[in-house]
Design an enzyme around this catalytic site. Structure first.
Site, short mmCIF file in Angstrom:
data_model
loop_
_atom_site.label_atom_id
_atom_site.label_comp_id
_atom_site.label_asym_id
_atom_site.label_seq_id
_atom_site.Cartn_x
_atom_site.Cartn_y
_atom_site.Cartn_z
N PRO A 245 0.90 -1.04 -0.07
CA PRO A 245 0.11 -0.04 0.03
C PRO A 245 0.93 1.12 0.03
O PRO A 245 2.07 1.11 0.41
CB PRO A 245 -0.76 0.08 1.36
CG PRO A 245 -0.71 -1.69 1.59
CD PRO A 245 0.51 -2.00 1.25
N GLY A 249 6.93 2.08 2.54
CA GLY A 249 8.26 2.21 2.39
C GLY A 249 8.73 1.61 1.43
O GLY A 249 10.10 1.12 1.14
N LYS A 250 8.34 1.62 0.17
CA LYS A 250 8.77 1.02 -1.09
C LYS A 250 10.06 1.70 -1.73
O LYS A 250 11.15 1.24 -1.87
CB LYS A 250 7.75 0.64 -2.13
CG LYS A 250 6.90 -0.14 -1.71
CD LYS A 250 5.67 -0.51 -2.77
CE LYS A 250 4.82 0.83 -3.30
NZ LYS A 250 4.22 1.34 -2.03
N THR A 251 9.66 3.06 -1.85
CA THR A 251 10.75 3.92 -2.42
C THR A 251 11.82 3.96 -1.16
O THR A 251 13.09 4.23 -1.73
CB THR A 251 10.31 5.08 -2.81
OG1 THR A 251 9.10 4.81 -3.72
CG2 THR A 251 11.24 6.03 -3.38
N GLU A 468 -24.31 12.00 17.25
CA GLU A 468 -23.15 11.20 17.92
C GLU A 468 -23.34 10.56 19.22
O GLU A 468 -22.57 9.52 19.48
CB GLU A 468 -22.26 12.45 18.11
CG GLU A 468 -21.42 13.10 16.93
CD GLU A 468 -20.81 12.29 15.81
OE1 GLU A 468 -20.42 11.10 16.00
OE2 GLU A 468 -21.25 12.87 14.69
#
Length: 659
Positions: A245, A249-251, A468
């Site tokens: 997603p 932290g892919k890059t 609420e």
């Protein structure tokens, strides 16, 4: 930047980079400027300002010839005549008609007359000198001159045009990152990180993701010590695909690889392959792999590879020469083509693996698929530890509590919260960031900025309070609903009020849990119906959530008894390209009917529950109208101890009443 002793290539490139042009930022404009100044100066000194006076024939005949003042006449280019005066006839005004020309003194004409024709001029001059003795007649000379002014008037425009084109082509011809050179369309725009270059990111900056980090570190070890694997007959993998997603932290993982690998690292985005010109993408792919092979062993990183790696399906059947498809074909060829590809590993990242072409994902191209998921509680503690390093923290900041407060948060979300907390502390002129700043930052990131200045009428505020309170009471008495920790009627973002929950970190959801969540979402709408006798438009967000959840239960998870265990979910994404639905009209009617019955059943259940606890509903609504925010301790005092094992603090999930 410190360079290795044996890395001459990097040092040379650094030296070239440090060399500055002799004249300013690029030096090129100064050359043109100096050349322009030189031409102006040359023109000025070649044609100085003269005192020559333009006269007519009458003045020449009466004042010059009659008084015998003319020394000589020079006819220039058969167009005009220059008249030189005898200085001895000027009553002692010697040297008055001598002009200074640059570095030497030369005689200059005193007068000038334009002649129509040489023959006519000679006839007039002869008649004017009829009475003059033959030895004293005026000497006439003929000259053909080429003036610098005339030459420059012709050459200067062409020269300026040529210089402009030289400048333009020189600028366009420059290479480098981001260059749009007309000569470099087919060249790769990848950014090269040389071997030995110091990186700001390493594996110590990546918290959590232990399994994924181990996989990537093994790829780095392949390049550093290939003989350890090849001596056993193993082959180095050609491609590693990072999937997860957004914000996981892919890059960041790729940046750490660039810092740790100690090999040339080429990085670029998938969208940089595609241009408006046909064939540019395939050419850039070829050039990228050519550069990588020349510097092998090396690593190529392609971010957002789904920009060029989308599946080639029937949707592109009418685009026989699609640029994206030709780029993908070239990429497939380079990854596992006929030619060798030794020593080059390709890293790619995407959050849409379902749209990638199957040929790209097969073994031999992208051999490894590394999945990066949302961090767990323990991993969030590590991630907070990384992002809290540069902050000046107060002693009351508890990292473990912050990790509990953020289930479902990605690494990017956590980084955003830490940054917002620091900004809030600085806005309040604090010397250190305190725990309360992190809580306020979390609320702001999740729900938006508080809008206390928003004017709400007393009637609307009463409706919001009961809405609420309905969410709170229903979720409090249903054990399968996430823990409620705070209720607020302070407007945030687009919502007028919100109920804050702490979701459990569960992997599967049962049917009873689905039903309880639907009832809790309908609590606000039902409370308005019970108290005021009519609902309002404030439940739009709740109804949207309930409808989507009901359709998911019926058509995806097979949790409806009438339809049975049937799922129409498409994990491959192929149904997105279909114009119709993957089921018949009769099945569509049945799904709609079951969804309607499911929501109606939940509505009646919620109405019965609130009717039973209507006193608690009214008390909580009045408390909200009084102090606007009700915390967990006050809820327990009003509604009693809740029977649940989940007693943590608020998180990213919350229900709201729409504006």
């Amino acid at each position: 930047m410190k360079q290795p002793k044996n890395n001459t290539g990097t040092q040379d490139s650094k030296d070239k980079k440090d060399q500055k042009p002799p004249f300013g930022a690029d030096g090129f404009n100064w050359y043109y400027f100096l050349l322009f100044i030189f031409l102006i100066v040359l023109t000025f000194f070649s044609n100085p300002i003269s005192t020559t006076r333009e006269i007519g024939w009458t003045f020449m005949q009466d004042s010059l010839i009659a008084q015998n003042r003319i020394q000589k006449i020079i006819v220039v280019n058969k167009e005009f005549a220059e008249i030189y005066i005898d200085n001895g006839q000027l009553n002692g005004q010697n040297n008055k008609d001598v002009g200074e020309r640059w570095f030497q003194s030369v005689p200059v004409p005193k007068y000038r007359i334009t002649i129509g024709s040489v023959d006519t001029f000679e006839e007039k001059l002869q008649r004017a000198q009829q009475d003059v003795e033959p030895g004293k007649k005026i000497e006439i000379q003929y000259q053909n001159r080429t003036s610098w002014v005339s030459i420059l008037s012709w050459l200067l425009p062409f020269g300026l045009i040529i210089l402009f084109w030289l400048y333009l082509l020189g600028r366009l011809g420059k290479g480098g990152k981001g260059s749009n050179s007309i000569f470099n369309f087919g060249k790769s725009t990848a950014v090269l990180t040389e071997k030995g270059a110091k990186s700001q990111v390493d594996f110590n900056d990546i918290a959590g993701l232990k399994e994924a980090k181990a996989e990537v570190m093994e790829v780095v070890d392949f390049l550093k010590n290939p003989e350890r694997y090849t001596k056993l007959g193993a082959k180095i993998p050609k491609g590693v695909l990072l999937v997860g997603p957004p914000g996981t932290g892919k890059t960041l993982m790729a940046k750490a690889v660039a810092g740790e690998a100690q090999v040339p690292f080429f990085s670029m985005s998938g969208s940089e392959f595609v241009e408006m010109f046909v064939g540019v993408g395939a050419s850039r792919v070829r050039d990228l792999f050519k550069r990588a092979k020349e510097k092998s062993p090396s690593i190529i990183f392609i971010d957002e590879i789904d920009a060029v790696g989308r599946s080639r399906g029937k949707i592109n059947a009418f685009q026989a020469n699609d640029e994206r498809e030709s780029t993908l074909n070239q990429l497939l060829t380079e990854l596992d083509g006929f030619g060798p590809n030794t020593g080059v590993i390709v890293l790619a990242a995407t959050n849409r693996p379902d749209v990638l072409d199957k040929a790209l994902l097969r073994p031999g191209r992208f051999d490894r698929h590394i999945y990066l998921e949302l961090p767990t509680k323990e991993e969030r503690i590590e991630i907070f530890g990384v992002h809290l390093r540069p902050l000046k923290l107060s002693k009351n900041v508890d990292v473990e509590v912050l990790a509990k407060l953020s289930p479902g948060f990605s690494g990017a979300d956590i980084a955003n919260i830490c940054n917002e907390a620091a900004l809030i502390a600085a806005r309040k002129k604090k010397s250190k960031v305190e725990h309360e700043d992190f809580l306020e930052a979390r609320d702001r990131v999740i729900g938006g900025l508080e809008r206390k200045s928003k004017i709400i009428s007393p009637k609307e505020k009463e409706i919001v309070a009961h809405h609420e309170a309905g969410h709170a009471v229903v979720s409090w008495y249903l054990k399968n609903v996430d823990a409620l920790v705070k209720v607020s009627i302070i407007p945030r973002g687009k919502s007028l009020g919100s109920a804050w929950y702490l979701p459990e970190e569960r992997q599967i959801v049962t049917k009873s849990q689905f039903m309880d969540q639907i009832c809790a979402s309908l609590g606000g709408r039902v409370a308005e119906d019970i108290i005021f006798g009519e609902p309002s438009s404030g439940a739009l967000d709740d109804l949207e959530k309930v409808t989507k959840q009901a359709y998911t239960m019926v058509s995806y998870y097979g949790l409806d008894e009438e339809i049975g265990p049937i799922s129409f979910y498409d994990s491959s994404g192929q149904n997105e390209r279909m114009l119709g639905k993957p089921y018949s009209e009769e099945m569509a009617k049945l799904i709609d009917k079951e969804v309607q019955n499911l929501i109606a059943t939940a509505y009646e259940r919620t109405k019965n529950l609130l009717s039973k606890h209507i006193d608690e509903l009214k008390k909580l609504a009045q408390l909200l109208l009084k102090q606007e925010v009700v915390e967990k301790e006050e809820l327990e005092a009003l509604l009693g101890k809740r029977e649940t094992n989940n007693t943590e603090a608020p998180s990213k999930a919350f229900d709201s009443i729409d504006n």
